[in-house]
Design a protein around this motif. Structure first.
Motif, short mmCIF file in Angstrom:
data_model
loop_
_atom_site.label_atom_id
_atom_site.label_comp_id
_atom_site.label_asym_id
_atom_site.label_seq_id
_atom_site.Cartn_x
_atom_site.Cartn_y
_atom_site.Cartn_z
N VAL A 1 0.80 -1.13 -0.05
CA VAL A 1 -0.02 -0.04 0.06
C VAL A 1 0.96 1.18 0.05
N VAL A 2 0.78 2.23 -0.93
CA VAL A 2 1.49 3.38 -1.03
C VAL A 2 0.57 4.56 -1.19
N LEU A 3 1.40 5.71 -0.70
CA LEU A 3 1.07 7.00 -0.72
C LEU A 3 1.56 7.50 -1.97
N GLN A 4 1.04 8.10 -2.96
CA GLN A 4 1.68 8.76 -3.88
C GLN A 4 1.06 10.07 -4.44
N ARG A 5 1.61 10.83 -5.39
CA ARG A 5 1.01 12.13 -5.90
C ARG A 5 0.36 11.42 -6.92
N ALA A 6 -1.14 11.92 -7.15
CA ALA A 6 -2.02 11.53 -7.82
C ALA A 6 -1.65 11.98 -9.28
N ASP A 7 -1.12 13.05 -9.51
CA ASP A 7 -0.52 13.43 -10.96
C ASP A 7 0.73 13.33 -11.34
N GLU A 8 1.43 12.14 -10.61
CA GLU A 8 2.91 11.80 -10.97
C GLU A 8 2.95 10.11 -11.14
N ASN A 9 4.00 9.94 -12.10
CA ASN A 9 4.21 8.60 -11.97
C ASN A 9 5.57 8.21 -11.03
N GLY A 10 6.10 9.19 -10.30
CA GLY A 10 7.40 9.07 -9.55
C GLY A 10 7.20 7.99 -8.71
N GLU A 11 8.18 7.85 -8.03
CA GLU A 11 8.36 6.95 -6.77
C GLU A 11 7.25 7.38 -5.60
N PRO A 12 6.77 6.28 -5.06
CA PRO A 12 5.69 6.51 -3.86
C PRO A 12 6.55 7.45 -2.67
N LEU A 13 5.68 8.16 -1.90
CA LEU A 13 6.26 8.88 -0.74
C LEU A 13 6.41 7.92 0.24
N VAL A 14 5.24 7.07 0.29
CA VAL A 14 5.49 6.17 1.55
C VAL A 14 5.21 4.88 0.92
N SER A 15 5.62 3.75 1.42
CA SER A 15 5.25 2.10 1.08
C SER A 15 5.08 1.48 2.14
N ILE A 16 4.02 0.80 2.49
CA ILE A 16 3.72 -0.11 3.54
C ILE A 16 3.50 -1.61 2.84
N ARG A 17 4.37 -2.47 3.55
CA ARG A 17 4.21 -3.84 3.25
C ARG A 17 3.85 -4.71 4.57
N PHE A 18 2.78 -5.26 4.59
CA PHE A 18 2.27 -6.04 5.72
C PHE A 18 2.86 -7.66 5.54
N SER A 19 3.15 -8.07 6.83
CA SER A 19 3.39 -9.45 6.52
C SER A 19 2.34 -10.42 6.67
N ALA A 20 2.63 -11.60 6.18
CA ALA A 20 1.30 -12.74 5.92
C ALA A 20 0.77 -12.72 7.29
N ASP A 21 1.44 -12.87 8.44
CA ASP A 21 0.57 -12.92 9.61
C ASP A 21 -0.11 -11.70 10.22
N SER A 22 0.32 -10.57 9.76
CA SER A 22 -0.43 -9.53 10.21
C SER A 22 -1.85 -9.33 9.17
N LEU A 23 -1.53 -9.66 8.10
CA LEU A 23 -2.92 -9.93 7.08
C LEU A 23 -3.76 -10.69 7.42
N SER A 24 -3.37 -11.85 8.24
CA SER A 24 -4.46 -12.94 8.54
C SER A 24 -5.10 -12.06 9.81
N TYR A 25 -4.42 -11.22 10.47
CA TYR A 25 -5.45 -10.53 11.53
C TYR A 25 -6.30 -9.47 10.97
N MET A 26 -6.03 -8.75 10.02
CA MET A 26 -6.59 -7.45 9.39
C MET A 26 -7.66 -7.91 8.64
N ARG A 27 -7.45 -8.97 7.84
CA ARG A 27 -8.50 -9.36 6.99
C ARG A 27 -8.65 -8.45 5.98
N GLU A 28 -10.07 -7.86 5.92
CA GLU A 28 -10.61 -6.88 5.05
C GLU A 28 -10.04 -5.49 5.38
#
Length: 85
Positions: free
Chosen positions: A16-43
């Motif tokens: 999941v990233v935060l990016q400028r809507a009008d640009e194709n550059g590198e994201p400002l923030v990037s979040i990667r969840f582990s498989a374990d954390s995804l199992s707790y968060m679900r939707e």
């Protein structure tokens, strides 16, 4: 002065990233969840990412404000008066 629009997007790899809507550059923030954390968060993955990004932006804003106050405070708190001859 131009203002940028930002968007939170889930990439094809699951990040999941935060990016400028009008640009194709590198994201400002990037979040990667582990498989374990995804199992707790679900939707709720995007809700959690949004809360994390909002908290980070708030913290960055407070740090920036504190830095400006510290910088300006150096000049405002001087007790020495200029000497004119």
């Amino acid at each position: 002065m131009s203002s940028s629009l930002y968007e939170i997007v889930e990439l094809a790899n699951g990040d999941v990233v935060l990016q400028r809507a009008d640009e194709n550059g590198e994201p400002l923030v990037s979040i990667r969840f582990s498989a374990d954390s995804l199992s707790y968060m679900r939707e709720g993955k995007l809700d959690v990412a949004k809360a994390m990004i909002e908290a980070g932006m708030e913290a960055a804003s407070e740090i920036a404000e504190d830095g400006a106050e510290d910088f300006l405070g150096e000049f405002a708190d001087t007790e020495e008066k200029p000497v004119y001859h």
